[in-house]
Design an enzyme around this catalytic site. Sequence first.
Site, mmCIF file in Angstrom:
data_model
loop_
_atom_site.group_PDB
_atom_site.id
_atom_site.type_symbol
_atom_site.label_atom_id
_atom_site.label_comp_id
_atom_site.label_asym_id
_atom_site.label_seq_id
_atom_site.Cartn_x
_atom_site.Cartn_y
_atom_site.Cartn_z
ATOM 1 C CB SER A 139 -0.869 0.005 1.264
ATOM 2 O OG SER A 139 -1.484 1.268 1.427
ATOM 3 C CE1 TYR A 152 -4.345 -2.017 5.080
ATOM 4 C CE2 TYR A 152 -3.000 -0.098 4.532
ATOM 5 C CZ TYR A 152 -3.787 -1.168 4.135
ATOM 6 O OH TYR A 152 -4.001 -1.385 2.794
HETATM 7 P P1 NDP Z 1 -11.259 -6.423 0.242
HETATM 8 O O1 NDP Z 1 -11.634 -6.365 1.679
HETATM 9 O O2 NDP Z 1 -12.220 -5.942 -0.787
HETATM 10 O O3 NDP Z 1 -10.855 -7.927 -0.137
HETATM 11 C C1 NDP Z 1 -9.934 -8.606 0.653
HETATM 12 C C2 NDP Z 1 -10.295 -10.078 0.662
HETATM 13 O O4 NDP Z 1 -9.350 -10.748 1.513
HETATM 14 C C3 NDP Z 1 -11.682 -10.325 1.265
HETATM 15 O O5 NDP Z 1 -12.363 -11.354 0.566
HETATM 16 C C4 NDP Z 1 -11.343 -10.751 2.680
HETATM 17 O O6 NDP Z 1 -12.354 -11.524 3.264
HETATM 18 C C5 NDP Z 1 -10.077 -11.538 2.451
HETATM 19 N N1 NDP Z 1 -9.306 -11.722 3.672
HETATM 20 C C6 NDP Z 1 -9.142 -10.847 4.696
HETATM 21 N N2 NDP Z 1 -8.378 -11.412 5.659
HETATM 22 C C7 NDP Z 1 -8.059 -12.664 5.239
HETATM 23 C C8 NDP Z 1 -7.331 -13.740 5.805
HETATM 24 N N3 NDP Z 1 -6.774 -13.646 7.018
HETATM 25 N N4 NDP Z 1 -7.190 -14.858 5.091
HETATM 26 C C9 NDP Z 1 -7.764 -15.001 3.867
HETATM 27 N N5 NDP Z 1 -8.507 -14.025 3.296
HETATM 28 C C10 NDP Z 1 -8.646 -12.871 3.975
HETATM 29 O O7 NDP Z 1 -9.875 -5.643 0.149
HETATM 30 P P2 NDP Z 1 -9.202 -4.809 -1.054
HETATM 31 O O8 NDP Z 1 -9.453 -5.462 -2.332
HETATM 32 O O9 NDP Z 1 -9.548 -3.392 -0.853
HETATM 33 O O10 NDP Z 1 -7.652 -4.957 -0.648
HETATM 34 C C11 NDP Z 1 -6.855 -6.023 -1.135
HETATM 35 C C12 NDP Z 1 -5.404 -5.736 -0.768
HETATM 36 O O11 NDP Z 1 -5.030 -4.480 -1.324
HETATM 37 C C13 NDP Z 1 -5.173 -5.640 0.736
HETATM 38 O O12 NDP Z 1 -3.911 -6.190 1.046
HETATM 39 C C14 NDP Z 1 -5.166 -4.142 0.975
HETATM 40 O O13 NDP Z 1 -4.409 -3.796 2.101
HETATM 41 C C15 NDP Z 1 -4.518 -3.638 -0.310
HETATM 42 N N6 NDP Z 1 -4.825 -2.253 -0.622
HETATM 43 C C16 NDP Z 1 -6.113 -1.858 -0.914
HETATM 44 C C17 NDP Z 1 -6.367 -0.524 -1.221
HETATM 45 C C18 NDP Z 1 -7.739 -0.025 -1.575
HETATM 46 O O14 NDP Z 1 -7.895 1.210 -1.710
HETATM 47 N N7 NDP Z 1 -8.725 -0.873 -1.756
HETATM 48 C C19 NDP Z 1 -5.289 0.464 -1.204
HETATM 49 C C20 NDP Z 1 -3.993 -0.066 -0.892
HETATM 50 C C21 NDP Z 1 -3.781 -1.376 -0.617
HETATM 51 P P3 NDP Z 1 -13.412 -10.755 4.249
HETATM 52 O O15 NDP Z 1 -14.139 -9.784 3.379
HETATM 53 O O16 NDP Z 1 -14.257 -11.862 4.756
HETATM 54 O O17 NDP Z 1 -12.567 -10.088 5.287
#
Ligand code: NDP
Length: 252
Positions: A139, A152
């Site tokens: 990020s 985070y």
């Molecule tokens: P979302 O919450 O939309 O999707 C993340 C997915 O990962 C969800 O299905 C979630 O399940 C799953 N998940 C969470 N924890 C675990 C775990 N311990 N084991 C397995 N699966 C897990 O997130 P984003 O698409 O927004 O983000 C994806 C990545 O991108 C992350 O690493 C985030 O930090 C990074 N990011 C996102 C940004 C943004 O603006 N969207 C900006 C910068 C970085 P559940 O929903 O059940 O928790």
Amino acid sequence: MRFASNVYIVTGGASGIGRAITKLLSDEGALVMIADHDLHAGHDAVEEYGDRVRFTRCDVARENEVKRVVSATIRWGGRLDGVVNNAGLANPAIGPIEKLELSVWNTFIATNLTGAFLCAKHAIAGLRRSHGAIVNIGSTRAVQSEPETLPYSASKGGIAALTHSLAISLGPEIRVNCIEPGWIATSTFAARDRRKAPKLSKRDHAQHPAGRVGTPEDIANLCAWLLSAEAGFVTGAVYVSDGGMTRKMIYL
Ligand code: NDP
């Protein structure tokens, strides 16, 4: 069909950025194993994208579950060409540090950082055989912060360092790179019954030097390139995809 007969694991691939990566890789011929703890979204993704996508429920912070996903993927596809460490707790605001429970800190680090370490650790043997690649999703918060986002930001700083450390340890067989997204609007890549248009204002878009908030496809395209042979000379690198926000000087 850049990825025909290739096999990938996308953690957190059931929703958001990970789901867009899953879609793009499978659209281009790959077999993709989604490793996610959201049962509903995982099954929905398999139904939506078809036979080239499978789902295994997994908490990336649990070593035995990660091991199970890697084995299931290799049993299914016969090989492993790449891992996208995308699963993360994506909501950074946790309140004042004085009130931050150690358990909350530990949960962020376990999911966002230890999860990537565990997936890399158990995928190495398969990736060595295929001369594969790892992409870690970090990020821009690794390099800048809003207040009260400590665990985070720290976890994402760790992802950047884990990336170069893995790249130096695992080369030349395995390439390891990192993408640092900025603001990505993900609501169009939820499970189909949870999907909605993003609520974004003109101001949200206009503050970005690129003129808009990011989309999951922006990150998926970069990720696919980093996994592909076209990026064969790229390892240990961090790619920022943020519409220019971390390059913009702001004086209030
Ligand atoms: P979302 O919450 O939309 O999707 C993340 C997915 O990962 C969800 O299905 C979630 O399940 C799953 N998940 C969470 N924890 C675990 C775990 N311990 N084991 C397995 N699966 C897990 O997130 P984003 O698409 O927004 O983000 C994806 C990545 O991108 C992350 O690493 C985030 O930090 C990074 N990011 C996102 C940004 C943004 O603006 N969207 C900006 C910068 C970085 P559940 O929903 O059940 O928790």
